[in-house]
Design a protein around this motif. Structure first.
Motif, PDB file in Angstrom:
ATOM      1  N   UNK A 146       0.816  -1.216   0.000  1.00 37.07           N
ATOM      2  CA  UNK A 146       0.000   0.000   0.000  1.00 37.07           C
ATOM      3  C   UNK A 146       0.842   1.255   0.000  1.00 37.07           C
ATOM      4  N   UNK A 147       2.117   1.154   0.503  1.00 36.64           N
ATOM      5  CA  UNK A 147       2.946   2.363   0.591  1.00 36.64           C
ATOM      6  C   UNK A 147       4.344   2.041   0.090  1.00 36.64           C
ATOM      7  N   UNK A 148       4.504   1.926  -1.232  1.00 37.38           N
ATOM      8  CA  UNK A 148       5.830   1.622  -1.780  1.00 37.38           C
ATOM      9  C   UNK A 148       6.722   2.865  -1.758  1.00 37.38           C
ATOM     10  N   UNK A 149       7.393   3.086  -0.625  1.00 34.41           N
ATOM     11  CA  UNK A 149       8.204   4.285  -0.457  1.00 34.41           C
ATOM     12  C   UNK A 149       9.549   4.109  -1.139  1.00 34.41           C
ATOM     13  N   UNK A 156       7.491   8.776   3.859  1.00 37.41           N
ATOM     14  CA  UNK A 156       6.358   8.781   2.931  1.00 37.41           C
ATOM     15  C   UNK A 156       5.068   8.506   3.696  1.00 37.41           C
ATOM     16  N   UNK A 157       3.994   9.150   3.261  1.00 38.09           N
ATOM     17  CA  UNK A 157       2.708   9.050   3.972  1.00 38.09           C
ATOM     18  C   UNK A 157       1.597   8.917   2.931  1.00 38.09           C
ATOM     19  N   UNK A 170       2.261   5.305   7.319  1.00 36.50           N
ATOM     20  CA  UNK A 170       3.473   6.128   7.414  1.00 36.50           C
ATOM     21  C   UNK A 170       4.698   5.252   7.198  1.00 36.50           C
ATOM     22  N   UNK A 171       5.543   5.681   6.300  1.00 30.35           N
ATOM     23  CA  UNK A 171       6.804   4.968   6.019  1.00 30.35           C
ATOM     24  C   UNK A 171       7.968   5.865   6.437  1.00 30.35           C
ATOM     25  N   UNK A 172       8.798   5.365   7.447  1.00 31.06           N
ATOM     26  CA  UNK A 172       9.902   6.154   7.984  1.00 31.06           C
ATOM     27  C   UNK A 172      11.204   5.359   7.835  1.00 31.06           C
ATOM     28  N   UNK A 173      12.213   5.848   7.113  1.00 25.93           N
ATOM     29  CA  UNK A 173      13.468   5.110   6.923  1.00 25.93           C
ATOM     30  C   UNK A 173      14.289   5.028   8.222  1.00 25.93           C
ATOM     31  N   UNK A 174      15.026   3.904   8.347  1.00 21.21           N
ATOM     32  CA  UNK A 174      15.906   3.714   9.511  1.00 21.21           C
ATOM     33  C   UNK A 174      17.342   3.933   9.046  1.00 21.21           C
TER      34      UNK A 174
END
Length: 523
Positions: A146-149, A156-157, A170-174
């Motif tokens: 659903x959220x291919x960041x 990405x949201x 919500x997609x948050x990179x580590x």
């Protein structure tokens, strides 16, 4: 390119008719209905408007707060998950995600993906209030997709429709995506339930305010319409002739001032009506006295003509006959004969004038006999008219009624003979239901009755109307090119307001009934 729009006449007419019907419907209802309609319309429209505005503001505010909270939680998870991944503590990573799911009621899932997109840890499903994780379901592939960041080093949201409705992912990179990505999903369900609950309470408040508005409208309607209805009732009684009516003064506002103005108007109208009534009584009294005096003067002059001048002329005629018999020459006898003829004509004219002024038959024999004699003399004077008379009376009428009817009939017949160019005249006099009726009809050219009455040029017509109204009667005149008809109706019982003596003397006791007279005299 310009396009012109035209409204067909039929459609315009239909719209106008619909607006007219709507206006009739609105203006046709009572004041109370208008007030209640206005109060309800304002209350409901304001309540719904405020409710929709508050609902929109609350929804936008709560969803914005949900996005901010989601970004904050996802950022916090990203920072804390980095050390756990570097230490290889995947159990602690799962517990961290489970605690996040437990501590944030809007969270529906949280999982960590490695740089290749594989799930390293996840918390997807339902967790107990005590912090013990229940068996978590696997992360569905459609949720992961659903959220291919991309690239994965950029937060990405996205919003998408899930099983529970609208979801915020919500997609948050580590570590800029080198260790993977944290995915966090928040649902709008709880916030929408709050908005729905708040909307429901506001609608209930609107309904309560509307109910209070109805009660206030009823009270306001009663306060406004009660004095207005009293004014309407008072006005209706005033229209029916009740000048003693007064409108109650309920309040000290404009309606109270209107009631005071109405009462003052009625008081002035009552005073004016009394003044007019007094003037009318005085006019009636004076008119009746005038007519009585006129008739008495006519009677006196007629008596003087009959007894004085008539007897003198008769005596002269006797002496002329004596001189004529004792005359010596034929010439003297011829002069005496001529003088006797002139005296005869003068005596006949004096007797006719005496009867016209006041016919003795009217006092001695009644209306029928007086009319019979008048019609006979009328035929001699107007030989071109065919006169038909029919009288059907019972007992003698009061003197004033007989005199008025005689004068009205006399005036109507004279007008017909002089002005109408008629060849036939009919007079009918009868008595029905306590009233004396007379109908005088001719076949002349007629005249404009309304114009004659407005002009006031016909003294005879005015005299006829006054004589009938003085005795409480009515007179109706119909005229056309085919002739004129006069209808007279006079009550036999005289009005109480007539002054004493104006009604004339009643028939003497033992008087015989007035005979029915029918005579036709033709040219």
């Amino acid at each position: 390119m310009t396009t012109a729009f035209h409204v067909s006449p039929g459609r315009a007419t239909g719209l106008r008719g619909w607006l007219e019907r709507l206006l009739e419907l609105v203006t046709g209802v009572s004041v109370s209905t208008k007030i209640m309609g206005i109060v309800l319309a304002l209350t409901i429209s304001l309540g719904l408007g405020v409710t929709l505005q508050v609902r929109s503001v609350m929804t936008n505010t709560l969803l914005a707060e949900l996005d901010n909270r989601g970004e904050s939680v996802a950022s916090d998870l990203s920072g804390r998950a980095a050390s756990l991944i570097l230490d290889g503590n995947f159990l602690g990573l799962n517990l961290l995600l489970a605690d996040t799911l437990h501590n944030h009621p809007d969270t529906r899932y949280a999982f960590v993906l490695d740089p290749q997109g594989h799930v390293l840890a996840h918390a997807y499903g339902t967790y107990g209030r005590e912090g013990d994780a229940e068996q978590a379901a696997e992360v569905p592939p459609e949720v992961i997709a659903a959220n291919p960041a991309l690239p994965r080093d950029i937060p990405h949201h996205v919003h998408y429709i899930g099983v529970e409705g609208q979801l915020h992912d919500f997609s948050m990179p580590i570590l800029d995506g080198r260790l993977g990505t944290v995915r966090l999903g928040l649902a709008e369900t709880r916030l929408l339930e709050i908005v729905a609950h708040t909307t429901e309470r506001m609608l209930l408040t609107t309904a309560a305010v509307a109910l209070i508005g109805i009660l206030a409208a009823l009270l306001l309607t009663w306060l406004l319409t009660r004095p207005i209805l009293d004014l309407v009732t008072s006005t209706e009684r005033l229209r029916q002739g009740d000048l003693s009516v007064r409108a109650p003064r309920w309040t000290d506002d404009e309606i109270g001032a209107l009631a005071d103005a109405f009462n003052q108007m009625v008081a002035e109208l009552e005073a004016s009506h009394k003044l007019v009534a007094e003037k009318e009584r005085a006019r009636t009294h004076l008119l009746s006295r005038l007519i009585s005096a006129q008739e008495e003067e006519r009677k006196r002059i007629a008596r003087e003509l009959h007894d004085g001048v008539g007897q003198a002329l008769t005596s002269i005629l006797v002496h002329i006959r004596v001189l004529e018999q004792s005359g010596d020459s034929q010439a003297e006898q011829a002069r005496m004969a001529e003088l006797r003829r002139l005296v005869d004509e003068t005596l006949a004219a004096v007797r006719l004038l005496s009867r016209e002024l006041r016919p003795s038959a009217l006092d001695d024999l009644g209306l029928a006999a007086a009319l019979e004699r008048y019609v006979a003399e009328f035929r001699v004077r107007y030989p071109h008219l065919t006169v038909d008379l029919h009288c059907d009376l019972g007992m003698r009428l009061p003197s004033s009624v007989e005199t008025s009817l005689y004068r009205i009939i006399q005036e109507a017949m004279t007008n017909a003979a002089r002005h109408s160019q008629a060849t036939a005249l009919s007079v009918v006099v009868f008595q029905r239901e306590g009233k004396a009726h007379a109908i005088i009809e001719d076949n002349g050219r007629g005249f404009d009755v309304a114009t004659a009455r407005r002009a006031g040029s016909s003294v005879g017509l005015h005299s006829m109307v006054e004589r009938s109204e003085l005795l409480g009667g009515t007179i109706d005149i119909e005229s056309s090119g085919e002739g004129t008809t006069v209808y007279v109706e006079i009550p036999i019982e005289l009005p109480e307001e007539l002054p004493e003596g104006s009604a004339g003397e009643a028939p003497p006791e033992g008087a015989h009934p007035a005979p029915a007279v029918s005579t036709e005299i033709s040219a």
